[in-house]
Design an enzyme around this catalytic site. Structure first.
Site, PDB file in Angstrom:
ATOM      1  N   GLU A   1     111.601  40.064  87.756  1.00  0.00           N
ATOM      2  CA  GLU A   1     111.372  39.066  86.702  1.00  0.00           C
ATOM      3  C   GLU A   1     109.987  38.449  86.826  1.00  0.00           C
ATOM      4  OE1 GLU A   1     114.879  36.690  87.358  1.00  0.00           O
ATOM      5  OE2 GLU A   1     116.103  38.483  86.972  1.00  0.00           O
TER       6      GLU A   1
ATOM      7  N   TYR B   1     118.714  30.996  91.106  1.00  0.00           N
ATOM      8  CA  TYR B   1     119.461  31.892  91.981  1.00  0.00           C
ATOM      9  C   TYR B   1     120.079  31.127  93.150  1.00  0.00           C
ATOM     10  CZ  TYR B   1     117.895  36.118  89.598  1.00  0.00           C
ATOM     11  OH  TYR B   1     117.688  37.101  88.669  1.00  0.00           O
TER      12      TYR B   1
ATOM     13  N   GLY C   1     126.013  50.619  63.701  1.00  0.00           N
ATOM     14  CA  GLY C   1     125.958  49.248  63.225  1.00  0.00           C
ATOM     15  C   GLY C   1     124.570  48.654  63.327  1.00  0.00           C
TER      16      GLY C   1
ATOM     17  N   GLN D   1     119.966  37.320  71.769  1.00  0.00           N
ATOM     18  CA  GLN D   1     118.878  38.299  71.706  1.00  0.00           C
ATOM     19  C   GLN D   1     118.974  39.112  70.419  1.00  0.00           C
ATOM     20  OE1 GLN D   1     120.746  37.957  74.752  1.00  0.00           O
ATOM     21  NE2 GLN D   1     119.094  36.537  75.260  1.00  0.00           N
ATOM     22  N   TYR D   2     117.791  39.384  69.833  1.00  0.00           N
ATOM     23  CA  TYR D   2     117.711  40.187  68.617  1.00  0.00           C
ATOM     24  C   TYR D   2     116.540  41.152  68.755  1.00  0.00           C
ATOM     25  CZ  TYR D   2     120.796  36.572  66.880  1.00  0.00           C
ATOM     26  OH  TYR D   2     121.854  35.696  66.737  1.00  0.00           O
TER      27      TYR D   2
ATOM     28  N   PHE E   1     124.319  45.375  73.261  1.00  0.00           N
ATOM     29  CA  PHE E   1     124.217  43.953  72.931  1.00  0.00           C
ATOM     30  C   PHE E   1     125.336  43.207  73.635  1.00  0.00           C
ATOM     31  CE2 PHE E   1     122.378  45.576  68.721  1.00  0.00           C
ATOM     32  CZ  PHE E   1     121.111  45.598  69.245  1.00  0.00           C
ATOM     33  N   GLY E   2     125.009  42.064  74.254  1.00  0.00           N
ATOM     34  CA  GLY E   2     126.009  41.298  74.975  1.00  0.00           C
ATOM     35  C   GLY E   2     126.057  41.712  76.439  1.00  0.00           C
TER      36      GLY E   2
END
Length: 399
Positions: A140, A98, A275, A207-208, A390-391
């Protein structure tokens, strides 16, 4: 909240800074990557940098946060902040990074706005940045603690134990711990990050969603190969995984993260996807079936064709195992081969929405906007509609 001295300054300059934030982020990323090329090579998504979506997402998040500080000082855009924190944790982002962002972002602000950035203005916007940054750092840190890892130390080696072609462009991979230990528990709907070392030596991360419920001895992810308008492979990581990964190979995978998770309780649910967005819904349905749930569940999925619908048979089976569930399918083409499927795109008005519904949405951004808008028209409360995109999230702060 902002200090008394910074609040009027940010309120007065928000239109100027907000109007220039796109140009500021355009200058910011090249400056940072010139000083730290490893960040573009090994952390940031090069595809999203190339198409500009990451820059739009950063600009939107800063503008949204600053607007909340000025117009709604007793609130924070919690849904937006949670999505960012989960994404950062899945990438292993650290608090030190950061400081790097701060240095180059404020250099870009001065470069774009010039003399308008007086010491007073600089101090006020510095406060905005660190209010947002410290909130994310704290969130986080909590995520790392809950995962039982040190800051940024989210990675482990996983062995590919199985590979199955779900459609011509979607393949599922099952993963087990390389050290032989049990896979970590996770919440239905969460995702993992996967590192891929590409031919040019770059380590790119994507990421999945975990597409099975917790409790299985292995994890499963489903990877859709992204294609451009000319039908050629477009996603460099999804294409690499399709072309190179086979059973026995080792992948570097993160701990599970993600805030779009199945809620406890017996209230009615809508699980709506388009999708490859079906994957977190599969994990939720798998969990509901494994626990013998009887809660009402509407499952709505849209795809281009039945042949493009990954895990279609599994989605049908899991829905049939739930006494309170019903499946609703839409296909743009060739829907007649699937009994009960409708032509076109998801039509929320065709669903019998029970009162007290909680909706979970996953899919491309236009789909999310359309379905969320339709749910609001049907009287579903905004707070009861949750989504995962996603994204880069180009819809920040709209919850």
């Amino acid at each position: 909240m902002l200090s008394e001295q910074s609040l009027p300054v940010v309120r007065a300059t928000l239109p100027v800074v907000g109007g220039a934030i796109g140009e500021i982020t355009e200058r910011f990323y090249p400056r940072m990557f010139a000083a730290h090329p490893e960040l573009l090579r090994d952390l940031f998504n090069r595809g999203h940098q190339a198409d500009g979506t990451q820059k739009q997402a950063l600009a939107g998040s800063i503008a949204t946060f600053a607007t909340f500080l000025v117009e709604r000082p007793d609130e924070r855009p919690d849904a937006m902040m949670a999505r960012i924190a989960h994404k950062h944790a899945s990438l292993g982002v650290t608090s030190e990074q950061y400081k790097i962002v701060h240095e180059h972002l404020f250099a870009a602000i001065v470069e774009v706005l010039g003399e308008a950035v007086t010491p007073e203005v600089a101090a006020a916007w510095d406060e905005v940045y660190w209010l947002m940054a410290n909130a994310l750092i704290a969130a986080e840190a909590q995520l790392y603690q809950e995962s039982g890892v040190a800051e940024g130390e989210v990675w482990r080696d996983m062995v590919v134990s199985g590979r199955h072609a779900e459609t011509p462009d979607a393949v599922s991979l099952t993963l087990r711990r390389a050290d032989g230990g049990p896979v970590e528990p996770f919440l239905p709907g969460q995702y993992v990050s996967v590192q891929a070392t590409l031919p040019d030596g770059a380590r790119q991360i994507r990421q999945y969603s975990l597409s099975q419920a917790p409790g299985h001895p292995e994890w499963r992810i489903t990877v859709k190969r992204l294609r451009g308008e000319d039908a050629r492979p477009q996603g460099e990581v999804s294409s690499w995984l399709h072309e190179n990964v086979r059973p026995g190979d080792t992948l570097t995978v993160s701990a599970p993260f993600g805030g779009l998770t199945l809620p406890e309780g017996e209230g009615p649910l809508l699980l709506a996807s388009a999708g490859i967005g079906a994957t977190p819904m599969l994990a939720m349905l798998d969990h509901l079936a494994a626990t013998g749930s009887t809660r009402p569940v509407l499952v709505a999925h849209a795809d281009r064709t039945p042949a493009d619908h990954a895990h279609r048979a599994e989605l049908t089976r899991l829905t049939s195992e739930l006494p309170g569930a019903s499946l609703h399918l839409w296909y743009e083409d060739a829907h007649a081969s699937v009994p009960g499927a409708r032509a076109g795109r998801t039509d929320v008005a065709a669903l019998d929405l029970p009162p007290g519904l909680t909706a979970y949405l996953c899919g491309p951004l236009p789909y999310l906007k359309s379905v969320r808008g339709a749910l609001l028209e049907q009287g579903v409360a905004p707070a009861a509609i949750h989504y995962e995109v996603f994204g880069p999230d180009l819809w920040l702060g709209r919850d």
